[in-house]
Design an enzyme around this catalytic site. Structure first.
Site, PDB file in Angstrom:
ATOM      1  N   TYR A 279     -11.638  -5.253  10.629  1.00 22.96           N
ATOM      2  CA  TYR A 279     -11.039  -4.687  11.472  1.00 22.96           C
ATOM      3  C   TYR A 279     -10.877  -6.212  12.279  1.00 22.96           C
ATOM      4  CZ  TYR A 279     -12.168  -0.863   8.701  1.00 22.96           C
ATOM      5  OH  TYR A 279     -12.338   0.197   8.202  1.00 22.96           O
TER       6      TYR A 279
ATOM      7  N   HIS B 107     -14.227  -2.350  14.522  1.00 17.54           N
ATOM      8  CA  HIS B 107     -14.406  -0.978  14.202  1.00 17.54           C
ATOM      9  C   HIS B 107     -14.469  -0.482  15.478  1.00 17.54           C
ATOM     10  CE1 HIS B 107     -15.090   2.738  12.183  1.00 17.54           C
ATOM     11  NE2 HIS B 107     -13.932   2.838  11.239  1.00 17.54           N
TER      12      HIS B 107
ATOM     13  N   LYS C   3       8.309   3.588   1.709  1.00 13.96           N
ATOM     14  CA  LYS C   3       9.437   3.060   2.865  1.00 13.96           C
ATOM     15  C   LYS C   3      10.013   2.094   1.755  1.00 13.96           C
ATOM     16  CE  LYS C   3       9.312   5.141   6.959  1.00 13.96           C
ATOM     17  NZ  LYS C   3       8.981   6.138   6.935  1.00 13.96           N
TER      18      LYS C   3
ATOM     19  N   GLY D 168     -14.384   5.434   4.596  1.00 11.01           N
ATOM     20  CA  GLY D 168     -13.914   6.897   4.759  1.00 11.01           C
ATOM     21  C   GLY D 168     -13.593   7.507   6.484  1.00 11.01           C
ATOM     22  N   ASP D 169     -13.356   7.605   7.072  1.00 13.33           N
ATOM     23  CA  ASP D 169     -13.279   8.163   8.531  1.00 13.33           C
ATOM     24  C   ASP D 169     -14.590   9.679   8.674  1.00 13.33           C
ATOM     25  OD1 ASP D 169     -12.478   5.800   9.860  1.00 13.33           O
ATOM     26  OD2 ASP D 169     -10.361   7.463   9.418  1.00 13.33           O
TER      27      ASP D 169
ATOM     28  N   GLU E  35       0.761  -1.407  -0.068  1.00 14.35           N
ATOM     29  CA  GLU E  35      -0.356  -0.577  -0.070  1.00 14.35           C
ATOM     30  C   GLU E  35       0.688   1.031  -0.079  1.00 14.35           C
ATOM     31  OE1 GLU E  35      -3.489   0.412   2.810  1.00 14.35           O
ATOM     32  OE2 GLU E  35      -3.336   2.481   3.400  1.00 14.35           O
TER      33      GLU E  35
ATOM     34  N   GLN F 289      -7.036  -3.979   8.788  1.00 17.49           N
ATOM     35  CA  GLN F 289      -6.798  -2.804   9.402  1.00 17.49           C
ATOM     36  C   GLN F 289      -5.704  -3.311  10.286  1.00 17.49           C
ATOM     37  OE1 GLN F 289      -5.826  -0.034   9.744  1.00 17.49           O
ATOM     38  NE2 GLN F 289      -7.386   0.908  11.230  1.00 17.49           N
TER      39      GLN F 289
HETATM   40  P1  FAD Z   1     -18.173   0.358   7.002  1.00 22.02           P
HETATM   41  O1  FAD Z   1     -17.894  -0.563   6.028  1.00 22.02           O
HETATM   42  O2  FAD Z   1     -19.186   1.216   5.934  1.00 22.02           O
HETATM   43  O3  FAD Z   1     -17.693   0.815   8.443  1.00 22.02           O
HETATM   44  C1  FAD Z   1     -18.101   1.571   9.468  1.00 22.02           C
HETATM   45  C2  FAD Z   1     -18.984   1.301  10.386  1.00 22.02           C
HETATM   46  O4  FAD Z   1     -19.900   1.758  10.286  1.00 22.02           O
HETATM   47  C3  FAD Z   1     -18.105   0.385  11.038  1.00 22.02           C
HETATM   48  O5  FAD Z   1     -18.438   0.239  12.850  1.00 22.02           O
HETATM   49  C4  FAD Z   1     -19.766  -0.782  10.793  1.00 22.02           C
HETATM   50  O6  FAD Z   1     -20.149  -1.874  11.716  1.00 22.02           O
HETATM   51  C5  FAD Z   1     -21.067  -0.075  10.791  1.00 22.02           C
HETATM   52  N1  FAD Z   1     -21.573  -0.847   9.688  1.00 22.02           N
HETATM   53  C6  FAD Z   1     -21.199  -1.263   8.156  1.00 22.02           C
HETATM   54  N2  FAD Z   1     -21.866  -1.280   7.230  1.00 22.02           N
HETATM   55  C7  FAD Z   1     -22.839  -0.523   8.646  1.00 22.02           C
HETATM   56  C8  FAD Z   1     -24.429  -1.325   7.455  1.00 22.02           C
HETATM   57  N3  FAD Z   1     -25.443  -1.544   6.800  1.00 22.02           N
HETATM   58  N4  FAD Z   1     -25.360  -0.666   8.923  1.00 22.02           N
HETATM   59  C9  FAD Z   1     -24.950  -0.200  10.050  1.00 22.02           C
HETATM   60  N5  FAD Z   1     -23.622  -0.330  10.305  1.00 22.02           N
HETATM   61  C10 FAD Z   1     -22.999  -0.726   9.233  1.00 22.02           C
HETATM   62  N6  FAD Z   1      -9.221   5.565   4.462  1.00 22.02           N
HETATM   63  C11 FAD Z   1      -9.496   6.611   3.471  1.00 22.02           C
HETATM   64  O7  FAD Z   1      -9.675   7.763   3.675  1.00 22.02           O
HETATM   65  N7  FAD Z   1      -8.913   6.337   2.674  1.00 22.02           N
HETATM   66  C12 FAD Z   1      -8.201   5.304   2.141  1.00 22.02           C
HETATM   67  O8  FAD Z   1      -7.440   5.415   1.135  1.00 22.02           O
HETATM   68  C13 FAD Z   1      -8.674   3.834   3.359  1.00 22.02           C
HETATM   69  N8  FAD Z   1      -7.704   3.175   3.056  1.00 22.02           N
HETATM   70  C14 FAD Z   1      -7.997   2.010   4.359  1.00 22.02           C
HETATM   71  C15 FAD Z   1      -7.406   0.512   3.940  1.00 22.02           C
HETATM   72  C16 FAD Z   1      -7.637  -0.429   4.626  1.00 22.02           C
HETATM   73  C17 FAD Z   1      -6.880  -1.616   4.186  1.00 22.02           C
HETATM   74  C18 FAD Z   1      -8.392  -0.656   5.619  1.00 22.02           C
HETATM   75  C19 FAD Z   1      -8.234  -1.204   6.907  1.00 22.02           C
HETATM   76  C20 FAD Z   1      -8.781   1.095   6.368  1.00 22.02           C
HETATM   77  C21 FAD Z   1      -8.554   2.243   5.358  1.00 22.02           C
HETATM   78  N9  FAD Z   1      -8.972   3.866   5.666  1.00 22.02           N
HETATM   79  C22 FAD Z   1      -8.763   4.420   4.524  1.00 22.02           C
HETATM   80  C23 FAD Z   1     -10.137   3.913   6.744  1.00 22.02           C
HETATM   81  C24 FAD Z   1     -11.492   3.395   6.773  1.00 22.02           C
HETATM   82  O9  FAD Z   1     -12.099   4.175   5.762  1.00 22.02           O
HETATM   83  C25 FAD Z   1     -12.319   4.147   7.657  1.00 22.02           C
HETATM   84  O10 FAD Z   1     -11.436   2.993   8.861  1.00 22.02           O
HETATM   85  C26 FAD Z   1     -13.592   4.222   7.854  1.00 22.02           C
HETATM   86  O11 FAD Z   1     -13.812   4.579   9.298  1.00 22.02           O
HETATM   87  C27 FAD Z   1     -14.551   2.155   7.902  1.00 22.02           C
HETATM   88  O12 FAD Z   1     -14.014   2.542   5.991  1.00 22.02           O
HETATM   89  P2  FAD Z   1     -14.900   1.592   6.415  1.00 22.02           P
HETATM   90  O13 FAD Z   1     -14.894   1.355   4.772  1.00 22.02           O
HETATM   91  O14 FAD Z   1     -14.719   0.481   6.528  1.00 22.02           O
HETATM   92  O15 FAD Z   1     -16.484   1.410   6.619  1.00 22.02           O
END
Ligand code: FAD
Length: 286
Positions: free
Chosen positions: A142, A146, A269, A107-108, A16, A173
């Site tokens: 996660y 998460h 890196k 996304g966060d 990555e 993660q």
């Molecule tokens: P989701 O899958 O939507 O989950 C987020 C939260 O909502 C979780 O608590 C989950 O339990 C809950 N949830 C999910 N679906 C539902 C549903 N249908 N109903 C109710 N609750 C639900 N962030 C960036 O901005 N850019 C990046 O390039 C990036 N790359 C990443 C790469 C990896 C490998 C990882 C692990 C994370 C990355 N992130 C990145 C961070 C990620 O965007 C955050 O961790 C974000 O908070 C959650 O994203 P997610 O896609 O897992 O969300």
């Protein structure tokens, strides 16, 4: 090439990278990419800021550069701060550039940026991408839950939704305790999640990273890890060697335990990626 086709035939090995700061030209990462490409990973993924970071415009250029060097790129695509029109534009551009692999993310949520709310979860984006074209779609997961989820069972139930929506494979993660990954993998299997799961490994090679780990990342820190980091935190060279050795140790154990793939958070890196790749090449091929 669709990344999902690789799983089952080998232990997938991927990197990555992230785009350079918005004050730097995109070219600053090209030397890094050339070195990483030379290590012949199965694919390289490129992060994309969910909003506010301003450097996402480079992500597609970086993915194109990876593709031009003969390595499969994966574009991260977070949705929480984007409209459907913006997601459409990113997907169309990806298609035009021959980028077929997308890591679909929520996304966060940034307290200073109100979410656009056209996509609330990664599963909404996955459903949307499925209807847009022939993409290979990955999702994030996660092992230690998460941070927004009340508990791991709810989180895995939501992960199942993501897979049911069409995620072809998952990337975790970062974690430092392999047992947390094995427990998660078992719970996911019980929940009927049967897509490949790559383990996300972050080599911790400098003091800033340690501080960031402790304050922002929810990963638990095993005693062995804390002991190593405490012992070498003031000795940059020793810390770098120790961080690489710890990551190699994790990978050896994961591969021995039948992991589907290793996703190395390279932190741009190439030296670290090269050291790790050299140390595990025989193991990955065994
Ligand atoms: P989701 O899958 O939507 O989950 C987020 C939260 O909502 C979780 O608590 C989950 O339990 C809950 N949830 C999910 N679906 C539902 C549903 N249908 N109903 C109710 N609750 C639900 N962030 C960036 O901005 N850019 C990046 O390039 C990036 N790359 C990443 C790469 C990896 C490998 C990882 C692990 C994370 C990355 N992130 C990145 C961070 C990620 O965007 C955050 O961790 C974000 O908070 C959650 O994203 P997610 O896609 O897992 O969300």
């Amino acid at each position: 090439m669709h990344i999902k086709e690789l799983f089952g035939k080998k232990t997938v090995y991927s990197f990555e990278v992230f785009p350079p700061k918005k004050t730097s030209p995109v070219e600053v990462i090209y030397d890094t990419l050339d070195e990483l490409n030379g290590l012949k990973p199965d694919f390289i993924s490129v992060t994309f800021g969910a909003g506010g970071s301003g450097n996402s415009k480079y992500a597609l250029d970086i993915a194109s550069r990876i593709k031009a060097s003969g390595i499969t790129p994966m574009l991260h695509l977070p949705c929480i701060n984007f409209t459907k029109a913006e997601i459409d534009a990113a997907l169309s551009e990806a298609q035009e550039r021959g980028i077929e692999n997308i890591l679909a993310l929520r996304g966060d949520i940034n307290p200073d940026i109100p979410p656009v709310d056209e996509f609330r979860h990664a599963s909404d984006l996955i459903n949307y991408i499925k209807a847009k074209g022939d993409f290979d779609i990955a999702g994030a997961c996660y092992p230690e839950c998460h941070p927004d989820a009340d508990n791991i069972i709810d989180d895995i139930t939501n992960l199942r939704r993501k897979v049911d929506a069409g995620a072809d494979h998952l990337i975790t993660q970062l974690f430092f305790d392999n047992d947390s990954f094995y427990e998660f993998r078992e719970k996911a299997a019980i929940a009927g999640i049967n897509v490949p799961i790559e383990a996300g490994i972050m080599p911790v090679v400098n003091k800033n990273q340690i501080e960031r780990m402790v304050t922002t990342c929810g990963a638990s820190l095993p005693k062995k890890f804390v002991r190593i980091m405490t012992r070498y935190e003031h000795s940059p060279e020793a810390l770098c060697d120790a961080g690489i050795a710890y990551a190699v140790d994790q990978i050896v154990d994961l591969v021995a335990s039948g992991v589907d793939g290793i996703h190395l958070y390279t932190m741009n890196k190439p030296y670290v990626a090269r050291k790790i790749s050299e140390a595990v090449s025989g193991i990955l091929g065994a």
